[in-house]
Design an enzyme around this catalytic site. Sequence first.
Site, PDB file in Angstrom:
ATOM      1  N   HIS A  40       0.843  -1.204   0.000  1.00  0.00           N
ATOM      2  CA  HIS A  40       0.000   0.000   0.000  1.00  0.00           C
ATOM      3  C   HIS A  40       0.878   1.253   0.000  1.00  0.00           C
ATOM      4  CE1 HIS A  40       1.162  -0.559   4.204  1.00  0.00           C
ATOM      5  NE2 HIS A  40       1.133   0.759   4.267  1.00  0.00           N
ATOM      6  N   HIS A 122       5.582   6.785  -1.100  1.00  0.00           N
ATOM      7  CA  HIS A 122       6.378   5.597  -1.373  1.00  0.00           C
ATOM      8  C   HIS A 122       5.602   4.353  -0.974  1.00  0.00           C
ATOM      9  CE1 HIS A 122       7.022   6.040   2.950  1.00  0.00           C
ATOM     10  NE2 HIS A 122       7.337   4.751   2.958  1.00  0.00           N
TER      11      HIS A 122
HETATM   12  P1  2AM Z   1       6.543   2.539   5.972  1.00  0.00           P
HETATM   13  O1  2AM Z   1       6.028   1.518   5.028  1.00  0.00           O
HETATM   14  O2  2AM Z   1       7.376   3.569   5.326  1.00  0.00           O
HETATM   15  O3  2AM Z   1       7.172   1.936   7.192  1.00  0.00           O
HETATM   16  C1  2AM Z   1       1.559   1.100   8.389  1.00  0.00           C
HETATM   17  O4  2AM Z   1       2.464   0.936   9.400  1.00  0.00           O
HETATM   18  C2  2AM Z   1       1.975   2.180   7.448  1.00  0.00           C
HETATM   19  O5  2AM Z   1       2.199   3.383   8.161  1.00  0.00           O
HETATM   20  C3  2AM Z   1       3.270   1.882   6.706  1.00  0.00           C
HETATM   21  O6  2AM Z   1       3.083   2.236   5.370  1.00  0.00           O
HETATM   22  C4  2AM Z   1       4.294   2.756   7.359  1.00  0.00           C
HETATM   23  O7  2AM Z   1       5.244   3.327   6.495  1.00  0.00           O
HETATM   24  C5  2AM Z   1       3.468   3.888   7.883  1.00  0.00           C
HETATM   25  N1  2AM Z   1       4.073   4.451   9.084  1.00  0.00           N
HETATM   26  C6  2AM Z   1       4.472   3.800  10.177  1.00  0.00           C
HETATM   27  N2  2AM Z   1       4.944   4.650  11.099  1.00  0.00           N
HETATM   28  C7  2AM Z   1       4.841   5.886  10.557  1.00  0.00           C
HETATM   29  C8  2AM Z   1       5.158   7.195  11.004  1.00  0.00           C
HETATM   30  N3  2AM Z   1       5.662   7.431  12.212  1.00  0.00           N
HETATM   31  N4  2AM Z   1       4.918   8.209  10.160  1.00  0.00           N
HETATM   32  C9  2AM Z   1       4.411   8.008   8.945  1.00  0.00           C
HETATM   33  N5  2AM Z   1       4.086   6.792   8.475  1.00  0.00           N
HETATM   34  C10 2AM Z   1       4.294   5.747   9.264  1.00  0.00           C
END
Ligand code: 2AM
Length: 181
Positions: A40, A122
């Site tokens: 996603h 991303h």
């Molecule tokens: P990531 O894939 O770059 O780790 C579920 O956890 C989603 O939320 C993931 O897509 C994750 O991004 C994102 N996520 C987790 N922690 C986050 C944070 N502190 N700020 C923004 N996105 C976050």
Amino acid sequence: MVRLFFAIWPPAATAQALERWAEGARRETGGRTIRAAAVHLTLAFLGETPAQRIAAAIGAARRVRAVPHRLPLEEAGHWAHNRILWAGPREIPAALEALAQSLAAELARDGFALEQRRFAAHVTVLRKARAPHRLPPLPALEWPVEEFSLVRSTLDAAGSRYDVVERFPLSAKSGENSFFP
Ligand code: 2AM
């Protein structure tokens, strides 16, 4: 408390192609590929949220005005700070930027405190990845963005499980997609 975020989900074929691509890249990077069903793009991360605030998050998302668009995924890269391998657009489509901004503004109006850092569109395809020397070329990927979702994330032994709480369709600008004979 529930762990919540807003995201867009790719068509199944695109998610499968990304998982296959990540399997190839994994020879370079090690780590753990994201299974297709979990692929996603996050629009806004709410994090741990009291369950009684879910209704407010849904209300904010319903006020978002944004148009359907396509999301190109032309680039892949590795981030050292969180050790992820990602795919993303070379430039964020204006409609996606507008969607993320509108969502952030509506959430802020309802008192949700989001991080102030810039939206970095991303798609994480691999976690705990080493920096690659070379990556296989990305396949052609189709991603029509027609809705976004509020998603609940639950951690279990197998990793994160994602459940869609509510979907929010994007509607074409008035007049653009309508036809009155
Ligand atoms: P990531 O894939 O770059 O780790 C579920 O956890 C989603 O939320 C993931 O897509 C994750 O991004 C994102 N996520 C987790 N922690 C986050 C944070 N502190 N700020 C923004 N996105 C976050």
